[in-house]
Design a protein around this motif. Structure first.
Motif: not given
Length: 68
Positions: A39-43, A59-63
């Motif tokens: 994920c580019t936002f949380c790795a 991503c489990s957090r960002h979709g």
């Protein structure tokens, strides 16, 4: 997109990017064709599904994102 929403991690290796640009170690023709792995936002490691028509990465957090 605000500064806090700017991508901070490389999609291929998960390492931090400098200044929001592409990670130079992973910027080559081979990786350009591969789906993202981080994920580019949380790795976080992405759940990637590849099909003959493209790919989806979740991503489990960002979709979810998908190939165009």
């Amino acid at each position: 997109m605000t500064a806090s929403d700017a991508p901070a991690f490389c999609v291929h290796c998960g390492q931090p990017t400098s200044g929001g640009t592409d990670h130079p170690a992973c910027h080559n023709p081979r990786t350009a064709l591969e789906p993202p792995r981080y994920c580019t936002f949380c790795a976080r490691r992405l759940v990637v599904q590849v099909s003959p028509l493209g790919w989806t990465a979740r991503c489990s957090r960002h979709g979810e994102t998908a190939s165009r």
